[in-house]
Design a protein around this motif. Structure first.
Motif, PDB file in Angstrom:
ATOM      1  N   UNK B 197       0.820  -1.210   0.000  1.00  0.00           N
ATOM      2  CA  UNK B 197       0.000   0.000   0.000  1.00  0.00           C
ATOM      3  C   UNK B 197       0.857   1.264   0.000  1.00  0.00           C
ATOM      4  N   UNK B 198       0.148   2.382  -0.149  1.00  0.00           N
ATOM      5  CA  UNK B 198       0.813   3.678  -0.237  1.00  0.00           C
ATOM      6  C   UNK B 198       0.507   4.499   1.014  1.00  0.00           C
ATOM      7  N   UNK B 199       1.537   5.116   1.556  1.00  0.00           N
ATOM      8  CA  UNK B 199       1.353   5.956   2.741  1.00  0.00           C
ATOM      9  C   UNK B 199       1.621   7.411   2.361  1.00  0.00           C
ATOM     10  N   UNK B 200       0.574   8.203   2.451  1.00  0.00           N
ATOM     11  CA  UNK B 200       0.669   9.643   2.160  1.00  0.00           C
ATOM     12  C   UNK B 200       0.831  10.350   3.498  1.00  0.00           C
ATOM     13  N   UNK B 201       2.022  10.834   3.756  1.00  0.00           N
ATOM     14  CA  UNK B 201       2.257  11.482   5.043  1.00  0.00           C
ATOM     15  C   UNK B 201       2.581  12.950   4.832  1.00  0.00           C
ATOM     16  N   UNK B 202       1.767  13.815   5.422  1.00  0.00           N
ATOM     17  CA  UNK B 202       2.015  15.249   5.377  1.00  0.00           C
ATOM     18  C   UNK B 202       2.753  15.617   6.655  1.00  0.00           C
ATOM     19  N   UNK B 203       3.932  16.195   6.511  1.00  0.00           N
ATOM     20  CA  UNK B 203       4.691  16.515   7.722  1.00  0.00           C
ATOM     21  C   UNK B 203       3.938  17.493   8.628  1.00  0.00           C
ATOM     22  N   UNK B 204       3.149  18.379   8.024  1.00  0.00           N
ATOM     23  CA  UNK B 204       2.441  19.333   8.903  1.00  0.00           C
ATOM     24  C   UNK B 204       1.332  18.636   9.697  1.00  0.00           C
ATOM     25  N   UNK B 205       0.844  17.508   9.206  1.00  0.00           N
ATOM     26  CA  UNK B 205      -0.150  16.767   9.988  1.00  0.00           C
ATOM     27  C   UNK B 205       0.498  16.001  11.141  1.00  0.00           C
ATOM     28  N   UNK B 206       1.722  15.535  10.925  1.00  0.00           N
ATOM     29  CA  UNK B 206       2.456  14.941  12.046  1.00  0.00           C
ATOM     30  C   UNK B 206       2.688  16.027  13.099  1.00  0.00           C
ATOM     31  N   UNK B 207       3.070  17.213  12.633  1.00  0.00           N
ATOM     32  CA  UNK B 207       3.308  18.329  13.559  1.00  0.00           C
ATOM     33  C   UNK B 207       2.075  18.658  14.381  1.00  0.00           C
ATOM     34  N   UNK B 208       0.910  18.607  13.755  1.00  0.00           N
ATOM     35  CA  UNK B 208      -0.323  18.901  14.494  1.00  0.00           C
ATOM     36  C   UNK B 208      -0.618  17.785  15.498  1.00  0.00           C
ATOM     37  N   UNK B 209      -0.240  16.560  15.152  1.00  0.00           N
ATOM     38  CA  UNK B 209      -0.553  15.423  16.022  1.00  0.00           C
ATOM     39  C   UNK B 209       0.228  15.460  17.337  1.00  0.00           C
ATOM     40  N   UNK B 210       1.452  15.994  17.312  1.00  0.00           N
ATOM     41  CA  UNK B 210       2.225  16.021  18.560  1.00  0.00           C
ATOM     42  C   UNK B 210       1.890  17.233  19.440  1.00  0.00           C
ATOM     43  N   UNK B 211       1.023  18.097  18.950  1.00  0.00           N
ATOM     44  CA  UNK B 211       0.513  19.169  19.820  1.00  0.00           C
ATOM     45  C   UNK B 211      -1.008  19.046  19.921  1.00  0.00           C
ATOM     46  N   UNK B 212      -1.479  17.811  19.863  1.00  0.00           N
ATOM     47  CA  UNK B 212      -2.915  17.544  19.865  1.00  0.00           C
ATOM     48  C   UNK B 212      -3.659  18.216  21.011  1.00  0.00           C
ATOM     49  N   UNK B 213      -3.029  18.292  22.170  1.00  0.00           N
ATOM     50  CA  UNK B 213      -3.720  18.877  23.331  1.00  0.00           C
ATOM     51  C   UNK B 213      -4.077  20.350  23.110  1.00  0.00           C
ATOM     52  N   UNK B 214      -3.250  21.048  22.318  1.00  0.00           N
ATOM     53  CA  UNK B 214      -3.564  22.462  22.045  1.00  0.00           C
ATOM     54  C   UNK B 214      -4.848  22.571  21.228  1.00  0.00           C
ATOM     55  N   UNK B 215      -5.057  21.630  20.306  1.00  0.00           N
ATOM     56  CA  UNK B 215      -6.299  21.650  19.521  1.00  0.00           C
ATOM     57  C   UNK B 215      -7.485  21.254  20.382  1.00  0.00           C
ATOM     58  N   UNK B 216      -7.276  20.289  21.281  1.00  0.00           N
ATOM     59  CA  UNK B 216      -8.364  19.910  22.188  1.00  0.00           C
ATOM     60  C   UNK B 216      -8.762  21.129  23.035  1.00  0.00           C
ATOM     61  N   UNK B 217      -7.770  21.866  23.485  1.00  0.00           N
ATOM     62  CA  UNK B 217      -8.044  23.067  24.290  1.00  0.00           C
ATOM     63  C   UNK B 217      -8.908  24.039  23.494  1.00  0.00           C
ATOM     64  N   UNK B 218      -8.563  24.217  22.232  1.00  0.00           N
ATOM     65  CA  UNK B 218      -9.326  25.141  21.391  1.00  0.00           C
ATOM     66  C   UNK B 218     -10.744  24.613  21.152  1.00  0.00           C
ATOM     67  N   UNK B 219     -10.859  23.334  20.824  1.00  0.00           N
ATOM     68  CA  UNK B 219     -12.193  22.779  20.535  1.00  0.00           C
ATOM     69  C   UNK B 219     -13.082  22.743  21.781  1.00  0.00           C
TER      70      UNK B 219
END
Lengths: 403, 402
Positions: B197-219
């Motif tokens: 299979x093919x893995x499409x990885x966007x580096x900016x999405x990895x970046x968002x994943x390691x600061x997930x708590x900041x998005x939870x705070x916003x949501x």
């Protein structure tokens, strides 16, 4: 249910806060079955950290916990009791991986060190994430993300020279070690395929920084006596490599190649800067004229918004980017089109948005199948359904504080 | 032969500079045969990192560190005969890895649709800045621009002050680690089903994943986190404090009340620790600046290692903030082999990063020095692909192998 990449893999998490939970989250999100063990009564510490829904502190409403524990089953078990240890060992007989982030001494005291667990299940993989690792003089030392980023070297790279250096934000050490633990655990699973034997995976949080993040530059210190220099909003290696304010926030300006800088100056209508003999060598600019240059560039962009500047950069293939704030990213069309943020309903917190897949696997997509468990939500399913305890046993275990 | 996890797996590594090669490094450290594809026409810039006092593409320690354990070939892929060689190599490989831009990937003919026709069992990962599709997918960036685009940089700075951002390739490394996990997961699936299979990885999405708590705070609360310095919402003290010597700092983090009492005792219980403004976590958070000033007055008289040992003996988390040479000579790292010395034909000995994880039974050592340009052309083209020597000589002559 559709087969996922890690379907069939059975994992137990006996961990707390971020590193072990993030490791098992990555695996659960790709289909592994993860049973999370929590302390009866209080649960994972992250249940008590905010952010809380509507700022109302409640162990079932912590966004921190919700994010880190998606797709897991949750049971309570007091592993500090003899019966608790017995039950855990029962579970481990039919488990592929135990992921834990306790102090090595504590695991040994509980009779749960790797050599003891190997006797129960020789195929078991035990992944231990600790601040400093299972060996070495600091192995029993305490360390939070701040401390391991310090020892690992990341801290000395950020901040202003005359002030205290800055550790990376939001416990990054824990996320790095969690992700590396998931990767190394998969390595152990492949190793087991060839000889049928389990493995102990030793992840040292400080060491992740010191090796794969920053170990590639250590020769500069050894052979050339160099130090890392933290220089605030920019580097001293080349100009521009900085963050400067514009009308509605900040822009990240970085041009490693000269033509990128040239394009920017042309786009902004100031190509004559290139002719100034002081600014011809961008390494010299970074070392000697950076303040002056910052002031000039700032004046150039302070009247423009991030979006206006980004549009110019995209048109002319310039490597600059806006510094997006958290709300901007949450509403960004790119993330939206890729479906990065996902919605999920859950008891106690209702419908909520979550950060989603760090990668898209074409055959076996990342999936938010179930939200984080309520405390002890799957006790009956696991204890009665799998281990054969009766409902009465469950009552007794509950009353004696074991579950 | 030692039991490396990925013995028998072959990876074709088209990536260069930082993120992709590090992903390849993880797989190579696990024992995969990683073949790095290069060309003399355009050198991997990691072979010539700025500021090195020695020059030339074979002596760069940074390159040596992030490409150890790999084999190297040189092929001109813009030549159809070069691409033919690559196709043959893909046919007998398990994983392909690239960090081209999506357009670059297609232009080279390396799109997954093409490669999967040659080898349907192939697992392929691409890790460009923003992924294969979406409005940002064609942006040109460096690691700091990625930190900016995913929200990570906006959190870095002294509390409430301007954004300083990050000047290390933090997101590149984070992406490499996550990407290696995704590749191994896809391989695990393939072992059960036979499907690549093919893995499409966007580096900016990895970046968002390691600061997930900041998005939870916003949501969850609508709050937008900004620059936070070394502050923690739950701990105080929680900072880096100055010590004896030039630019020496020690990190101290105090979480529980028990740790606070131990911390006070380790400092010799100075009178100020009894003051009401420091009586509990709430008060300490409220009077943080004053608290930091008083703690600094204690640490400044001590060496950063002394503070660590004194506080750790008392059960308080403390560790020195180490720079390059200090890490190299730290006794804990020395004992664990955190840095390795590896022989290399062009430099004599390299000092490089150690293996970032330890598996029981797997030597935490480097098997192969980073490849010289084209060092394994003969092995790959003659032994693996079975090309006769005369054909290889001709391909070299005509600069297809180059």
């Amino acid at each position: 249910m559709a087969e996922q990449a890690l379907s069939g893999l059975k994992i137990i998490e006996y961990g707390n806060c971020i590193s072990a939970p993030y490791c098992t989250k990555l695996m659960a999100d790709l289909g592994a079955e993860v049973i999370k063990i929590e302390e009866p009564g209080s649960g994972d510490e992250s249940r008590w950290h905010g952010p809380f829904l509507n700022d109302e502190p409640h162990p079932e409403k912590s966004g921190f916990f919700l994010y880190l524990n998606t797709n897991k089953l949750g049971i309570t078990l007091n592993v500090k009791t003899k019966t608790g240890q017995k039950i855990l060992k029962q579970l481990l007989r039919d488990t592929d991986v135990l992921v834990e982030n306790n102090q090595p001494k504590q695991m040994a005291d509980l009779g749960l060190d790797y050599s003891s667990l190997k006797e129960i299940n020789p195929q078991l993989i035990v992944t231990s994430i600790t601040p400093y690792g299972q060996t070495g003089p600091y192995k029993d030392y305490k360390g939070y993300s701040l401390n391991t980023a310090g020892l690992g070297g990341q801290t000395m790279r950020t901040g202003e020279l005359q002030r205290e250096p800055l550790a990376p934000p939001l416990s990054q050490s824990n996320y790095q070690s969690g992700a590396m633990a998931a990767t190394a655990t998969m390595g152990a699973i492949f190793a087991r395929r060839s000889d049928g034997e389990g493995r102990h995976v030793d992840i040292s949080e400080a060491e992740i920084w010191a090796t794969i993040h920053l170990g590639h530059g250590v020769h500069l210190g050894v052979f050339e006596g160099r130090k890392s220099i933290r220089s605030g909003h920019r580097t001293i290696s080349v100009y521009p490599w900085c963050i400067l304010p514009c009308k509605d926030g900040y822009m990240c300006l970085i041009a490693i190649q000269g033509f990128q800088w040239k394009r920017f100056l042309e786009a902004m209508g100031t190509p004559e800067w290139m002719a100034d003999p002081r600014f011809r060598d961008r390494i010299v600019v970074a070392l000697e004229y950076a303040d002056e240059m910052d002031a000039m560039v700032e004046a150039l962009i302070i009247g423009e918004t991030k979006d206006e500047l980004f549009e110019i950069c995209r048109r002319d293939q310039i490597t600059f980017a806006p510094v997006r704030s958290i709300d901007e990213v949450a509403n960004d069309p790119h993330f939206k089109e890729r479906g990065y943020f996902v919605e999920k309903n859950r008891a106690k917190t209702g419908m909520l948005k979550y950060p989603g897949a760090p990668y898209k696997l074409s055959q076996t997509p990342w999936k938010l199948s179930r939200p984080a468990p309520l405390l002890g939500e799957h006790n009956e399913e696991i204890y009665c359904g799998r281990l054969g305890y009766t409902r009465e046993d469950l009552v007794r275990l509950r009353r004696s504080g074991i579950i | 032969m030692a039991n490396y996890p990925l013995n028998g797996y072959r990876v074709v590594d088209f990536s260069w500079v930082w993120a992709g090669p590090l992903l390849g490094e993880i797989l190579a450290d696990m024992g995969a045969e990683v073949i790095k594809v290069e060309t003399n026409k355009r050198l991997d810039s990691a072979r010539l990192t700025p500021g090195r006092s020695t020059v030339g593409p074979e002596t760069d320690f940074v390159f040596h560190s992030i490409n150890r354990n790999k084999l190297g070939i040189t092929v001109d892929m813009s030549e159809s005969r070069g691409m033919a060689l690559i196709s043959e190599l893909i046919r007998i490989s398990d994983v392909a890895l690239d960090n081209f831009s999506p357009q670059g990937l297609r232009k080279l003919g390396l799109a997954y649709e093409n490669l999967s026709k040659i080898n349907p069992q192939l697992v392929m990962i691409s890790l460009p800045a923003a992924g294969q599709y979406g409005p940002l997918s064609n942006i040109v960036t460096y690691a700091p621009s990625l930190g900016a685009l995913c929200g990570y940089s906006s959190l870095i700075g002294y509390p409430g002050e301007r954004v300083l951002g990050e000047q290390t390739p933090y997101l590149d490394v984070t992406s490499a680690i996550h990407g290696a996990f995704a590749v191994l997961s896809a391989l695990y699936y393939r072992e059960r089903t036979g499907k690549g299979q093919y893995i499409d990885m966007a580096q900016i999405e990895v970046g968002a994943s390691v600061i997930g708590e900041a998005f939870m705070e916003y949501f969850m609360t609508g709050r937008v986190l900004g620059t936070m310095g070394n502050r923690s919402p739950t701990m105080a003290p929680h900072n880096n404090y100055p010590c004896q010597g030039e630019d020496r700092w020690v990190s101290i983090a105090v979480n529980t009340e028990e740790e606070w009492r131990s911390f006070c005792a380790a400092m010799g219980n100075p009178p100020w620790v009894k003051e009401k403004r420091f009586s509990d976590k709430f008060n300490r958070q409220k009077n943080l600046e004053e608290l930091d000033r008083l703690v600094s007055a204690w640490t400044i008289g001590l060496s950063y290692y002394d503070v660590m040992h004194i506080l750790q003996k008392a059960g308080v988390a403390a560790a020195p903030c180490l720079d390059l040479m200090e890490r190299f000579s730290d006794p804990h790292y020395s004992e664990r082999g955190t840095h390795l010395q590896v022989e290399h034909p062009a430099t004599g000995v390299d000092i490089i990063a150690g293996i970032p994880f330890k598996l029981s039974g797997m030597p935490a050592e480097v098997r192969l020095h980073a490849p010289l340009l084209g060092e394994h052309n003969d092995y790959v083209f003659r032994e693996l692909l079975g090309k006769p020597e005369s054909e290889i000589a001709q391909l070299i002559e005509e600069k297809v192998i180059n």
